[in-house]
Design an enzyme around this catalytic site. Structure first.
Site, PDB file in Angstrom:
ATOM      1  N   LYS A   1      14.186  19.646  39.659  1.00 13.24           N
ATOM      2  CA  LYS A   1      14.547  18.660  38.173  1.00 13.24           C
ATOM      3  C   LYS A   1      14.610  19.674  36.847  1.00 13.24           C
ATOM      4  CE  LYS A   1      10.074  17.424  40.051  1.00 13.24           C
ATOM      5  NZ  LYS A   1       8.944  17.208  40.335  1.00 13.24           N
TER       6      LYS A   1
ATOM      7  N   LYS B   1       4.915  31.816  46.340  1.00 18.28           N
ATOM      8  CA  LYS B   1       6.069  31.247  45.471  1.00 18.28           C
ATOM      9  C   LYS B   1       5.903  32.529  44.514  1.00 18.28           C
ATOM     10  CE  LYS B   1       4.669  25.808  45.642  1.00 18.28           C
ATOM     11  NZ  LYS B   1       5.510  24.956  45.397  1.00 18.28           N
TER      12      LYS B   1
ATOM     13  N   LYS C   1       4.741  25.144  39.387  1.00 19.30           N
ATOM     14  CA  LYS C   1       4.481  24.958  40.316  1.00 19.30           C
ATOM     15  C   LYS C   1       2.888  25.128  40.951  1.00 19.30           C
ATOM     16  CE  LYS C   1       8.155  27.169  41.555  1.00 19.30           C
ATOM     17  NZ  LYS C   1       8.863  26.475  42.551  1.00 19.30           N
ATOM     18  N   ARG C   2       2.628  23.880  41.921  1.00 16.68           N
ATOM     19  CA  ARG C   2       1.387  25.229  42.407  1.00 16.68           C
ATOM     20  C   ARG C   2       1.021  27.070  42.362  1.00 16.68           C
ATOM     21  NH1 ARG C   2      -2.881  21.099  44.204  1.00 16.68           N
ATOM     22  NH2 ARG C   2      -3.857  23.324  44.088  1.00 16.68           N
TER      23      ARG C   2
ATOM     24  N   THR D   1      11.259  20.721  44.511  1.00 13.25           N
ATOM     25  CA  THR D   1      11.500  19.878  44.198  1.00 13.25           C
ATOM     26  C   THR D   1      11.642  19.906  42.954  1.00 13.25           C
ATOM     27  OG1 THR D   1       9.373  18.320  44.612  1.00 13.25           O
ATOM     28  CG2 THR D   1      11.381  17.882  46.429  1.00 13.25           C
TER      29      THR D   1
ATOM     30  N   HIS E   1       6.820  19.917  56.532  1.00 14.03           N
ATOM     31  CA  HIS E   1       6.697  19.790  55.472  1.00 14.03           C
ATOM     32  C   HIS E   1       6.825  21.223  54.726  1.00 14.03           C
ATOM     33  CE1 HIS E   1       7.664  16.445  52.351  1.00 14.03           C
ATOM     34  NE2 HIS E   1       6.941  16.071  53.420  1.00 14.03           N
TER      35      HIS E   1
HETATM   36  C1  LIG Z   1       7.727  18.642  41.245  1.00 20.73           C
HETATM   37  C2  LIG Z   1       6.334  18.982  41.232  1.00 20.73           C
HETATM   38  C3  LIG Z   1       6.203  19.554  41.699  1.00 20.73           C
HETATM   39  C4  LIG Z   1       6.904  20.480  42.818  1.00 20.73           C
HETATM   40  O1  LIG Z   1       7.196  21.840  42.329  1.00 20.73           O
HETATM   41  P1  LIG Z   1       7.857  22.889  43.080  1.00 20.73           P
HETATM   42  O2  LIG Z   1       8.273  23.671  42.132  1.00 20.73           O
HETATM   43  O3  LIG Z   1       9.251  21.950  44.309  1.00 20.73           O
HETATM   44  O4  LIG Z   1       7.342  23.498  43.899  1.00 20.73           O
HETATM   45  C5  LIG Z   1       4.611  19.782  41.734  1.00 20.73           C
HETATM   46  N1  LIG Z   1       4.135  19.217  40.699  1.00 20.73           N
HETATM   47  C6  LIG Z   1       4.771  18.497  40.424  1.00 20.73           C
HETATM   48  C7  LIG Z   1       3.426  17.270  39.040  1.00 20.73           C
HETATM   49  C8  LIG Z   1       5.840  17.927  40.163  1.00 20.73           C
HETATM   50  O5  LIG Z   1       6.116  16.996  39.324  1.00 20.73           O
END
Ligand SMILES: *Cc1c(COP(=O)(O)O)cnc(C)c1O
Length: 839
Positions: free
Chosen positions: A673, A567, A561-562, A669, A370
């Protein structure tokens, strides 16, 4: 057995009907008989619990039938081992997957209550950090929907990911007591408890055939108690299981000490065991070298593998066909100790010979990598291993010996290759490389996006690729459209279904049919209106929780995101400061009004990430109040980003920020979304962004920035961030404005660590990408001025997002890695009983 199940079916049927009347009755019964309340004294939480039990009752028939079907038949089961599962709330998902949202809404309404309010009562089970844990949850949804026999195995953390509050602009962590009011979605299975050993030493002995064997005498044990949660598929009878282990004290709980009056001694040994499943480590893409973390890993791995073996031996006489009945997927290296634990179980407990055990192990396991961040690859010191898992260390040494001997015969004389491949890293302190253990012990190694897999093959794991090119395979991630579109964005879903029918929910490629409507003015107007309503809903939430008033017609520019340097949330906020300076220099400038929304948690020990949060909030404080800005620019940091907040946020985005340094984000991911919910992406050529752009078309994606080879190249030539600072006056103005304390009431020290890290290292190349990013944002604004064009681009993004369904990903895993096939679960007895009763 058969008859008792049969009679259950008949009794259950009556009380788990799906008519509004029956639902209403069950809801009232559960409030009274389970919660022990009646209307006059019930709290919203009581109502939520009563409704949750009403749903769980309706899952149980299918769930038990699914379990029984897998027991009765020769099926291959996928076991997904993951230290994290970020499932999101269960109630809404059950309503969606059972397709009873509307009748339950009516039943709740007929009881004088509001379904939305009850849905909000559910605590979000935050048993994961971010993308990796959420991926595991999406995979379980797709596995059940595709009717693949599967069990998810993990840890039932008593405290999940902390709740984030913002105080004075800083992140403050608050413990997540998600189990406080009980958890109606789980069923404890104390009858399936297993024991896990720790510490002690090993002994050699000879078995009754005179063969040399090893016995492990542990210094202490813990027991694992399984808690099962149903995982319903969408529009199918299949309800798979998520089995999470809770740790308790083993038999070594010190009764002698207890009886002798040493209560503290007795209690402390009990506490030590229970601590194992107490709390999720709140790190994302950074490892934690703590003993407790390794204890968590071996704990859930050992429980799960013992459970898998027990399951197998219920049906088959020995373990020699285990790889034919079980496919075990390792979600990153957190469960990689599985390789050694499976060998130990087969050799020591089931008395198998090494070669047979090794062949079965390799054929059973597959490993998903990952991360491309070298510092995030897990390593454990040999000394920790030998004190906590002495038998596993012996096995790892033996695996390594045999492996390196093979390498020597394949590549004689290449000592450098041997030391690069070794499971043991030499150095001041010897360490076990968990990713190497996973590669050697698995038949398949996969990355999570095309670029990521290529970088594994040619960079991070290139020596393994040279040995076994056939092991490496790409599996681009996906997300479930049931939670992330149907549940999160009901209005858009209804519009889509009205045009193309509902098959898109299980065949997401069908969204392509929407391309026919991009020039249909009514459809486009409806689309635009729905986006606006989703934005208004988020604006209302922001107003309520942060007091910031937002222009719903501004461009919603969102990065959730985190928080991590790779990032590059700080790149986004630098650009906001740049825009702000432009307004200050020319208050009448014609700009497209924007609302920048940030959200995400920082690891509690990650100082720089926490400082980025502080900077975002500090900029927000100044910008949002400045009369010169005249509400054309707003900055919001939404606290406590989580799966449930995501359901509100993704559907409300106009623009999705996916701006990681090229070559650093494995897949992402969140990007998927956003795309599925009709946001356009501004992004780098990184992770799955590349594939998203391929699908939606270059002209429907805002691309900027260095490519991965350019990043490598610039680093190799000696990257100098100062050069960009000195030659780009806009960038210089941004940095100077922050350094001079403009956003920190004159404090020039506060953001110095962040500024210095950019000026002197800039490991993630913000300065190199700054101008390209600003220019690209300008193109975004120009496009947004033409709302018709924007809407058309958004529709095309959704229409072409089919590839990013987790159903597609899971089908690929099934065909190419697991060799698992769908198994129909029939509810024939159920429907017969139903007919009789109804008749
Ligand atoms: C989808 C999701 C992530 C992943 O987000 P990235 O933009 O791909 O880092 C992290 N936290 C939550 C709560 C999510 O639903």
């Amino acid at each position: 057995m058969e008859t008792s199940v049969q009679s259950n079916i008949k009794i259950e049927d009556d009380r788990t009907g799906l008519s509004v009347e029956t639902l209403k009755r069950a809801f009232a019964d559960n409030l009274f008989y389970i919660q022990g309340k009646y209307n006059a004294i019930a709290t919203p939480n009581d109502y939520y619990m009563a409704l949750a039990y009403t749903l769980r009752d309706r899952l149980l028939q299918r769930w038990l039938k699914t379990v029984k079907t897998y027991l009765d038949r020769d099926v291959k089961i996928v076991y997904y081992l993951s230290a994290e599962f970020l499932m999101g709330r269960h109630l809404g998902n059950s309503l969606i997957n059972l397709e009873i949202y509307e009748s339950v809404r009516q039943a709740v309404q007929a009881s004088g209550l509001n379904l939305d309010e009850l849905l909000e009562q559910e605590p979000d089970p935050g048993l994961g950090n971010g993308g990796l844990g959420r991926l595991a949850a999406c995979f379980l949804d797709s596995l059940a929907t595709l009717e693949i026999p599967a069990i998810g195995y993990g840890i039932r953390y008593e405290f999940g990911i902390f709740n984030q509050s913002i105080q004075d602009g800083w992140q403050v962590e608050i413990p997540d007591k998600w189990l406080r009011f009980g958890n109606p979605w789980e069923i404890e299975r104390p009858d399936a408890t297993v024991e896990v050993k720790f510490g002690g030493h090993t002994e050699v002995y000879h078995d009754d055939k005179g063969q040399e064997r090893v016995r492990w005498i542990p210094s202490h044990t813990a027991i694992g108690i399984p808690f099962d949660t149903p995982v319903p598929g969408y529009d199918t009878n299949t309800v798979n299981t998520l089995r999470l282990w809770k740790a308790e004290a083993g038999d070594d709980f010190n009764f002698q000490a207890f009886n002798a009056g040493d209560y503290d001694g007795a209690v402390s040994s009990k506490m030590r065991s229970e601590t194992i499943s107490k709390v999720l480590y709140p790190n994302d893409n950074t490892p934690q070298g703590r003993q407790l973390r390794l204890e968590q890993q071996i704990f859930f791995v050992s429980c799960s593998l013992q459970d898998i073996i027990r399951n197998h031996l219920r049906k088959y006489k020995n373990l020699e066909n285990l790889h034919e009945t079980a496919a075990i997927q390792l979600n990153d290296t957190h469960p990689a100790i599985s390789i050694a634990e499976m060998m130990r179980l087969l050799l020591d407990e089931h008395k198998m010979d090494w070669d047979v055990a090794w062949r079965i192990t390799q054929r059973t396991f597959a490993y998903t990598n990952h991360t491309l961040m070298p510092e995030a690859l897990e390593r454990w010191t040999v000394s920790l291993f030998s004190s906590l898992l002495p038998r596993h260390l012996e096995i790892i040494y033996e695996i390594n010996n045999r492996f390196l001997n093979d390498v020597k015969t394949w590549y004689p004389g290449d000592d450098a290759l041997l030391s690069r491949l070794s499971l043991i890293e030499e150095g001041q302190e010897k360490q076990v490389r968990m990713a190497h253990l996973a590669c050697v012990g698995s038949h398949s190694v996969n990355g999570v996006a095309a670029l990521h897999t290529e970088l594994l093959k040619h960079d991070v794991l290139k020596d393994f690729y040279k040995l076994w090119p056939e092991k490496f395979i790409n599996k681009t991630n996906g997300v479930t459209p049931r939670r992330w579109v149907l549940l999160s964005n009901p209005k858009l879903s209804a519009l889509i279904t009205a045009k193309i029918g509902k098959t898109w929910l299980t065949h997401l490629d069908e969204l392509r049919k929407l391309e026919a409507y991009t020039d249909d003015p009514v459809f486009c107007k409806d689309w635009h209106q729905i986006k606006r309503e989703n934005k208004a809903k988020l604006a209302e939430y922001i107003q309520y929780h942060s007091g910031v008033e937002i222009n719903v017609d501004s461009l919603f520019d969102i990065q959730v995101k985190r928080i991590h340097e790779y990032k590059r949330q700080h790149l986004a906020i630098l650009q906001v400061v740049g825009l702000y300076i432009k307004i200050k220099n020319n208050p009448n400038i014609d700009i497209v009004p924007r609302t920048f929304i940030f959200g995400g948690k920082a690891a509690p020990g990650y100082f720089m990430a926490k400082l980025v949060i502080k900077l975002i909030n500090s900029v927000a404080n100044v910008v949002n109040k400045d009369p010169d800005v005249r509400n054309r620019l707003k900055v919001v940091f939404l606290p406590n980003f989580s799966a449930s907040l995501g359901q509100l946020i993704y559907p409300a985005a106009d623009l999705s920020e996916q701006i990681s340094t090229a070559g650093k984000e494995a897949s992402g991911t969140g990007n998927m979304k956003f795309t599925m919910n009709g946001a356009l992406t501004i992004g780098t050529l990184d992770g799955a962004n590349i594939e998203i752009r391929e699908e939606v078309g270059d002209e429907n994606f805002f691309l900027f920035g260095l490519t991965t080879p350019e990043v490598y190249d610039m680093k190799a030539k000696g990257y100098n961030p100062q050069h960009f600072y000195q030659t780009n006056p806009e960038l210089k103005a941004v940095i100077d404005r922050i350094s001079m304390g403009y956003f920190s009431s004159g404090d020039t020290e506060l953001f110095k660590p962040l500024i210095d890290s950019l000026m002197y290292h800039d490991d993630y190349m913000l300065f190199a990408d700054y101008q390209a990013y600003v220019d690209c944002q300008e193109r975004v604004s120009e496009t947004y001025r033409d709302q018709k064009k924007w809407t058309k681009m958004a529709i095309l993004n959704v229409a072409r997002s089919g590839k990013f369904s987790a159903d597609r990903t899971i089908k690929e895993y099934c065909d190419e890695i697991w060799h698992a096939k769908p198994v129909k679960v029939s509810l024939e007895e159920y429907t017969q009983a139903h007919a009789t009763l109804k008749g």
